[in-house]
Design an enzyme around this catalytic site. Sequence first.
Site, mmCIF file in Angstrom:
data_model
loop_
_atom_site.group_PDB
_atom_site.id
_atom_site.type_symbol
_atom_site.label_atom_id
_atom_site.label_comp_id
_atom_site.label_asym_id
_atom_site.label_seq_id
_atom_site.Cartn_x
_atom_site.Cartn_y
_atom_site.Cartn_z
ATOM 1 N N LYS A 58 0.826 -1.202 0.000
ATOM 2 C CA LYS A 58 0.000 0.000 0.000
ATOM 3 C C LYS A 58 0.865 1.258 0.000
ATOM 4 C CE LYS A 58 -4.050 1.936 2.238
ATOM 5 N NZ LYS A 58 -4.992 1.836 3.336
ATOM 6 N N GLY B 168 6.625 0.982 5.627
ATOM 7 C CA GLY B 168 7.537 0.061 4.951
ATOM 8 C C GLY B 168 7.610 0.310 3.461
ATOM 9 N N CYS B 169 6.474 0.579 2.857
ATOM 10 C CA CYS B 169 6.430 0.824 1.408
ATOM 11 C C CYS B 169 7.146 2.125 1.052
ATOM 12 C CB CYS B 169 4.989 0.849 0.920
ATOM 13 S SG CYS B 169 4.173 -0.756 1.134
ATOM 14 N N THR B 170 7.072 3.115 1.935
ATOM 15 C CA THR B 170 7.766 4.384 1.709
ATOM 16 C C THR B 170 9.270 4.197 1.794
ATOM 17 O OG1 THR B 170 5.865 5.648 2.495
ATOM 18 C CG2 THR B 170 8.005 6.762 2.536
ATOM 19 N N ALA C 177 10.335 2.381 -1.417
ATOM 20 C CA ALA C 177 10.248 3.242 -2.600
ATOM 21 C C ALA C 177 11.346 4.314 -2.588
ATOM 22 C CB ALA C 177 8.874 3.898 -2.675
#
Length: 168
Positions: A52, A57-59, A62
């Site tokens: 998401k 974590g995704c930030t 990325a």
Amino acid sequence: MSTSDTKTANRPQLPQTGKQAPAFKLLDQRGEPVSLADFKGKKNVVLYFYPKAMTPGCTVQACGLRDSQSELDALDTVVLGVSPDPVARLQKFIDKEELNFTLLSDEDHAIAEKYGAWGLKKFMGREYMGILRQTYIIDKQGKLQHVMDKVKTKTHHDDVISWIKENL
């Protein structure tokens, strides 16, 4: 069925390395269609699935890829991030984190399923279906060369670059 058979049965089937990567066409953050075929004969592709946009974590994952763009460019490699987020949320993520690569919307998770990146997850004792954080490295001929199914968000970019340098 034994416990190990059950675990294997619940694990999604990953595409085979050395074979053509599953084809796809998804909308990017601008609502424009992007397909794997767009890069054939031109670029290696790092196709990574993340749960998401704009979550911690995704930030981290990325931003590591964002900050490694010059190294990836030198390796003739493009990054495509895939999540079930709608197109509008992808653009917000790009704007907020100044991301310099393409994000793709897989709202019905059909492509994640093709790649074995949709499966059973557990969080705080709850089980549910969702995106499994996985990365696929595809060569310029469109062949799947490597699957990273144990991704660490903090070192993902370094792990990807190291593998490409050593193997492509």
